[in-house]
Enzyme design. Structure first.
Site, PDB file in Angstrom:
ATOM      1  N   ASP A  11     -29.381 -51.705  -7.086  1.00 22.83           N
ATOM      2  CA  ASP A  11     -29.780 -50.883  -6.397  1.00 22.83           C
ATOM      3  C   ASP A  11     -29.707 -51.699  -4.810  1.00 22.83           C
ATOM      4  OD1 ASP A  11     -30.236 -48.635  -8.283  1.00 22.83           O
ATOM      5  OD2 ASP A  11     -31.499 -50.003  -8.812  1.00 22.83           O
ATOM      6  N   ASP A 130     -30.571 -37.386 -11.921  1.00 21.39           N
ATOM      7  CA  ASP A 130     -31.260 -38.002 -12.067  1.00 21.39           C
ATOM      8  C   ASP A 130     -32.442 -36.749 -12.117  1.00 21.39           C
ATOM      9  OD1 ASP A 130     -31.096 -40.934 -11.098  1.00 21.39           O
ATOM     10  OD2 ASP A 130     -30.890 -40.143  -8.978  1.00 21.39           O
TER      11      ASP A 130
END
Length: 251
Positions: A11, A130
């Site tokens: 990330d 998500d």
């Protein structure tokens, strides 16, 4: 039988690898190029690079950083964050990405999936989803989990497959960074609903969590970040244990 894949995730925020809990409280986890090189050598099957603030900050993924990561590794490499057009994907593939991951932009304009598949082929288009449970229902969230929608996880997964995506990367926001295990019930349901590979993300904390997601969650691949970044789990140990448990992996 197809081997199950282990995928470290980088990330990226401001050019550094970061990791948080439930998508917030980010802390530094190191240099992405360095980490990518280590994971490739340690036996990771693939690598995912997500520029986590690109959509929110309305800018493109860091193509130059993608190039430097791609230069150092010899495993498939998926890049996501801020991708909203054929041109964006073209730039990333030219800079060394093997696949791209789209998320918010696909929900806002589902035809984007069809356009990317027509131009680049299903094999290089991953749709990241998500989601978190709200009143017992899995709802899709956008912009790095910050914007809730009324879209149902399972309905969206079916549409994504119908539009030609090659893989689904499902992150449970409820499980992300908690190290309490993957969302295996939702993963098992997803795997039954679609015929494309499903990558499990969110919740890895122990080797047994990976075993559980392959056996009970029916996941095709498992993605994790902090357990690898902070050396809590070594990829070699993980794969050896999975093999002992009868789960097919590439060693």
């Amino acid at each position: 039988m197809l081997t199950k894949r282990i995928i470290p995730c980088l990330d990226i925020k401001n050019g550094r690898t970061v990791k948080g809990i439930n998508f917030v409280d980010l802390r530094d986890a190191g240099d992405p190029v360095e980490l990518a090189s280590i994971y490739a050598k340690e036996g990771a099957d693939e690598l995912v690079f997500l520029d986590i603030s690109a959509t929110e900050e309305k800018r493109k993924t860091l193509a130059e950083l993608v190039y430097h990561v791609a230069e150092t590794i010899n495993i498939p490499f998926t890049v996501g964050g801020g991708i909203s057009s054929v041109e964006d994907v073209d730039i990333l593939l030219k800079n060394g990405a093997d696949k791209v991951s789209i998320n918010s932009s696909a929900v806002k304009r589902p035809e984007l999936i069809n356009e990317l598949v027509a131009k680049f082929g299903s094999q290089c288009i991953v749709v990241a989803i998500d989601a978190k449970q709200i009143d017992g229902k899995w709802k899709v969230h956008l912009v790095g989990g910050k914007v809730p929608t009324e879209l149902d996880l399972f309905d969206w997964a079916k549409e994504v497959e119908k539009r030609g995506a090659g893989e689904i990367l499902f992150t449970s926001m409820d499980h992300d960074g908690t190290k309490n295990g993957f969302a295996n019930k939702a993963l098992a349901k997803l795997s039954e609903l679609v015929n494309i590979p499903v990558i499990a993300s969110g919740g890895a904390g122990t080797i047994s969590h990976f075993t559980d997601t392959f056996k009970n969650g029916k996941a095709d691949a498992a993605l994790a970040a902090s357990v690898f970044h902070f050396k809590e789990i070594e990829i070699k140990d993980l794969k050896n244990k999975l093999k002992e448990e009868g789960i097919p992996v590439r060693i």
